[in-house]
Enzyme design. Structure first.
Site, PDB file in Angstrom:
ATOM      1  N   SER A   1      47.441  32.478  40.517  1.00  0.00           N
ATOM      2  CA  SER A   1      46.422  33.369  39.974  1.00  0.00           C
ATOM      3  C   SER A   1      45.621  32.735  38.841  1.00  0.00           C
ATOM      4  O   SER A   1      44.407  32.908  38.755  1.00  0.00           O
ATOM      5  CB  SER A   1      47.067  34.664  39.470  1.00  0.00           C
TER       6      SER A   1
ATOM      7  N   HIS B   1      46.217  35.007  33.962  1.00  0.00           N
ATOM      8  CA  HIS B   1      44.847  35.250  34.411  1.00  0.00           C
ATOM      9  C   HIS B   1      43.851  34.880  33.308  1.00  0.00           C
ATOM     10  O   HIS B   1      42.865  34.190  33.551  1.00  0.00           O
ATOM     11  CB  HIS B   1      44.658  36.719  34.783  1.00  0.00           C
TER      12      HIS B   1
END
Length: 337
Positions: A192, A244
């Protein structure tokens, strides 16, 4: 990325903890604007290769996991049957343990998941890289690889595999570093951070090459909305939003450094075969953003590594930052410091 916690309370997570439930974030393909250039598109091979490697690695993880003979499965008693048992040793852990259709947290840990204690105390710094290639389950793998495919293919076609590869890898590592600084009681896995890095690079590319794009305002607005929605998913419990954020910020800065295009005026004059009259194909603003972004990235990346290897916790320096990864509500609580 996903965080993992106690298997008996949940499942496995990406970019986070050990033995916990994981929820995948999703990034979406972004093609909201068009460059007013005649550049030839390159053949994309790196992004498909990365996708293929992730799929193969996941198959290896499931083979090593071997659910029918795993120790974790026995802890769940009658409700501890493997999922898709016809797959044999490739079958998934019980859904009560891992709802993402994947392996156990102990298997992910053994294969190189991100874990603060082992990085700091056991000096297993290679986990900052290996965790990027691991996924908590089929759901998690599909979410990340579909996002990577649709975002990465276009970037590689326009800028080549070298620059896209650098952004992908450095963003993934940066996400791992920030995750380790804030989340120190769970394991974490997932690509991610690297995918969010490509998303950040797209935003930087639009800003630094502003003069050569049409529909600029609409493109910027749609891109910001997509990024905001994806980051908002990270406030759910057991999702590692720090990976993230770290990946996105790094990709954003690297985009100013690696994804420059010649300004529109230079392109027009080039087509008129008057290149000798042009001093530079980049403007002052592009050079300024490049220098500032490069300095900020080097400083941030270095400070993060130093803090991590010293065993420091970023929570001690930012008391409210844990809300960036999970906001408690009446429907769930955040029990990760």
């Amino acid at each position: 990325m996903m965080r993992s916690r106690d298997l008996e309370t949940g499942g496995t997570a990406t970019k986070g903890g050990s033995n916990s439930r994981a929820y995948p974030q999703s990034s979406h393909a972004v093609e909201p604007y068009y460059a007013e250039t005649s550049e030839k598109h390159r053949t994309s091979w790196l992004v498909p290769l990365i996708v293929a490697v992730n799929v193969v690695v996941f198959a290896v993880i499931m083979f090593v996991n071997n659910c029918p003979h795993s120790h974790e499965r026995r802890r769940f008693g009658r409700n501890g049957e493997c999922v898709a048992r016809f797959l044999g040793r490739f079958s998934f852990q019980p859904l009560r343990e891992n709802p993402l259709f994947g392996p156990s947290s102990s298997t992910l840990d053994k294969m190189g998941a991100l874990e603060w204690n082992k990085i700091v105390s056991d000096h297993q710094r290679w986990r900052l890289v290996t965790c990027i290639w691991l996924h908590a389950g089929v759901v998690h793998l599909l979410a990340n690889m579909l996002s990577l495919f649709f975002i990465g293919i276009r970037l590689e076609q326009q800028f080549g595999f070298v620059r896209v590869g650098i952004i992908y890898l450095l963003s993934g590592i940066s996400g791992s570093v920030l995750s380790s600084l804030f989340i120190q009681h769970s394991i974490s896995v997932g690509a991610s951070g690297a995918v969010f890095g490509l998303l950040g690079a797209i935003l930087a590319e639009l800003l630094t090459n502003w003069t050569i794009y049409s529909n600029k305002v609409a493109a910027l607005f749609s891109l910001v909305v997509i990024i905001a929605v994806n980051l908002a998913v990270g406030i759910l419990p057991h999702v590692d939003n720090f990976a993230h954020i770290g990946g996105f910020v790094s990709g954003f800065l690297l985009g100013f450094v690696l994804l420059l295009r010649p300004q529109f005026g230079w392109l027009e004059r080039r087509h008129r075969r008057a290149e000798s009259q042009i001093k530079s194909k980049y403007n002052v603003c592009q050079y300024f953003l490049l220098v500032v972004a490069l300095i900020l990235f080097i400083i941030g990346f270095t400070v993060g590594l130093v803090m991590l290897f010293r065993g420091e916790s970023a929570n001690d320096h930012c008391k409210w930052c844990h809300y960036l990864s999970c906001i408690p509500t009446s429907r769930w609580r955040c029990d990760e410091n």
